[in-house]
Design a protein around this motif. Structure first.
Motif, PDB file in Angstrom:
ATOM      1  N   LEU A 361       0.936  -1.176   0.037  1.00 44.87           N
ATOM      2  CA  LEU A 361      -0.151   0.001  -0.077  1.00 44.87           C
ATOM      3  C   LEU A 361       0.771   1.049   0.091  1.00 44.87           C
ATOM      4  CD1 LEU A 361      -2.856  -1.103   2.507  1.00 44.87           C
ATOM      5  CD2 LEU A 361      -2.538  -1.442  -0.011  1.00 44.87           C
ATOM      6  N   HIS A 365       0.994   4.007  -3.201  1.00 45.19           N
ATOM      7  CA  HIS A 365       0.853   5.486  -2.607  1.00 45.19           C
ATOM      8  C   HIS A 365       1.980   6.348  -3.130  1.00 45.19           C
ATOM      9  CE1 HIS A 365       0.085   9.053  -0.014  1.00 45.19           C
ATOM     10  NE2 HIS A 365       1.315   9.137   0.271  1.00 45.19           N
ATOM     11  N   LEU A 384     -10.142  -2.815  -2.691  1.00 43.18           N
ATOM     12  CA  LEU A 384      -9.173  -2.011  -1.741  1.00 43.18           C
ATOM     13  C   LEU A 384      -9.494  -0.583  -1.763  1.00 43.18           C
ATOM     14  CD1 LEU A 384      -6.154  -2.229  -0.706  1.00 43.18           C
ATOM     15  CD2 LEU A 384      -5.527  -1.750  -2.974  1.00 43.18           C
ATOM     16  N   LEU A 386      -8.451   2.882  -0.726  1.00 44.25           N
ATOM     17  CA  LEU A 386      -7.136   3.685  -0.543  1.00 44.25           C
ATOM     18  C   LEU A 386      -7.262   5.045  -0.576  1.00 44.25           C
ATOM     19  CD1 LEU A 386      -4.066   2.164  -2.648  1.00 44.25           C
ATOM     20  CD2 LEU A 386      -4.148   2.701  -0.174  1.00 44.25           C
ATOM     21  N   GLU A 387      -6.867   5.967   0.097  1.00 47.01           N
ATOM     22  CA  GLU A 387      -6.872   7.378   0.315  1.00 47.01           C
ATOM     23  C   GLU A 387      -8.230   7.780  -0.245  1.00 47.01           C
ATOM     24  OE1 GLU A 387      -2.521   7.210  -1.153  1.00 47.01           O
ATOM     25  OE2 GLU A 387      -4.029   7.196  -2.533  1.00 47.01           O
TER      26      GLU A 387
END
Ligand code: SAJ
Length: 436
Positions: A361, A365, A384, A386-387
């Motif tokens: 991850l 990123h 997933l 993510l952010e």
């Protein structure tokens, strides 16, 4: 100890020896559910307690949500009435034993978050009664059992109203979990179980409690020693993984093949233990547990230098691998910005679907921060977060391999066809040496 204390101890021991005991497990996660199943299989009547109603309902429907626990096993135990789950702590009033298996996360400030342990101990203290043993399993800093859990139990309504004495009326110990998720050779039943009691009688009672279900018990002199055993085991891994990662960095500078060096070193039949470089340190144990030790030592004005250095090396690895992607794309005349990068495997280690602290991850990123268009594939992780964006594992792996500018192997799941990956991808950065 007065005769009543001895009597209490003997009565409790007899209950465990005859499997005529009601035991409870607080926390039905990857440690608590396997432990509850192990106790039920051994013949105890087990109550699983969790604050998550979904977990409780799933257990009572015999639907396992833990890879190491088969639903068929749950079904047999639940239908036989050997195991049931509840959110109601009051059930502890009828229990002879309780094992606390709640999480011990780290706060952002690097100090341990004891709220889960405190909450479980405080609830248990309300129902503490004469003839009860409490065992803490949660990984934590040395001193937690005696400095946090014991006072919580002694100050609770159970102890105060019944004037319970530790080591006479109730018993307290620490026993670290040693679950390796996804492993089948070493299980909860056959992995030696370290136990440290607040008193000698606490140790004896806890050892008999666990000894009916687990093949071997390893007694140590105190709960603090048992807490330290666990932290040392995982610090040993974190430090040696960091050394393997630094081998990679040193071999880069020396223009040597780190994996050749490692494989050859591993031929030494004694005095060497193989650890491998990788994308960084994932999981919620190895990156986290040593920090409890360094935090505790800092309160004693001592710096645990190996832990601090290992943390520095291990947390640097995602940046090292993103630089490797940048260099590989550069060699192909492509900037990172705008390049399509496919990350293969996002779980923290192979053959599990757990994302906690996964270095993959961090790599995603960092690549995104350099402007790369990043997709991922992971057979164990369909989606997933993510952010605050939701992503899905690519569904056509072959096509994604053929169309990406660079594929990054971050988790070497056994299900991958490495020949397919080697054939289809034009550029590969292999953080796991999966391609050999
Ligand atoms: N890793 C490396 N190189 C290695 C070994 C591991 O980079 O040589 C990485 C893995 O990819 C992973 C992380 O380190 O990201 C942790 O790996 P791990 O194998 O320690 O896996 P965990 O955290 O799931 O399980 C460990 C247990 N593992 C083993 O003993 C093999 C054990 O240390 C503990 O029982 C468990 O954590 C825990 O709950 O404490």
């Amino acid at each position: 100890m007065g005769t009543c204390g001895q009597t209490m101890r003997k009565k409790l021991i007899t209950k465990f020896e005859t499997l005529d005991a009601q035991v409870a497990v607080i926390g039905l996660g990857y440690v608590g559910l396997p432990l509850a199943v192990t106790f039920a299989k051994a013949g105890y009547s087990v109550i699983g307690i969790d604050v998550d109603e979904n977990k409780v309902a799933a257990v009572n429907r015999a639907e396992s949500y833990i890879g190491d626990v088969a639903s068929a096993d749950l079904s047999e135990l639940v239908s036989a009435g050997s195991l049931r789950a509840t959110t109601d702590y009051a059930t502890l009033a009828g229990c002879d034993a309780v094992s606390i298996c709640v999480p011990t996360p780290l706060r952002k400030t690097g100090d341990p978050d004891m709220s889960y342990i405190l909450s479980a101990a405080t609830e248990a203290s309300r129902y503490l009664h004469a003839g009860m043993v409490v065992v803490l399993e949660s990984t934590t800093f040395p001193g937690t059992t005696t400095e946090v859990v014991l006072p919580a139990l002694q100050n609770g309504s159970g102890a105060s109203s019944n004037k319970l004495q530790i080591g006479q009326d109730f018993f307290l110990a620490f026993s670290p979990e040693r679950v390796d998720p996804g492993r089948t050779d070493w299980t909860t039943e056959n992995t030696p179980k370290v136990i440290g009691g607040v008193t000698a009688d606490c140790l004896e009672v806890a050892s008999v409690y666990y000894g009916q279900a687990i093949e071997s018990v390893v007694p140590v002199s105190s709960p603090d020693a048992a807490e330290m055993v666990k932290l040392f085991e995982n610090t040993f891994r974190a430090v040696n993984i960091a050394l393997a990662n630094e081998l990679l960095l040193m071999c880069d500078k020396l223009e040597l093949d780190a994996w050749e060096v490692l494989e050859a070193a591993a031929t030494k039949p004694f005095g060497f233990m193989k650890f491998t470089p990788g994308p960084g340190l994932g999981g919620h144990c190895i990156p986290v547990d040593p920090q409890y030790l360094s935090w505790k030592l800092r309160t004693l004005e001592y710096t645990a230098r190996f832990i601090e250095l290992a943390t520095e090396v291990n947390t640097e690895m995602p940046r090292y691998w993103v630089q490797a992607v940048q260099d590989a794309l550069n060699e192909a005349g492509k900037p990172v910005k705008g390049s399509r990068v496919l990350v293969l495997g996002v779980a923290y280690k192979k053959n599990v679907g757990d994302l906690r602290e996964s270095p993959a991850l961090d790599i995603i990123h960092l690549l995104r921060g350099k402007g790369a268009c990043v997709d991922y594939h992971d057979p164990f992780v369909p989606t997933l977060q993510l952010e605050d964006s939701q992503y899905a594992s690519v569904d056509d792996l072959t096509k994604s391999l053929q169309t990406c500018d660079c594929a990054v192997i971050t988790t070497d799941h056994s299900t991958y066809d490495w020949d397919q990956i080697r054939t289809c991808a034009k550029l590969i950065v292999d953080t796991r040496h999966a391609l050999g």
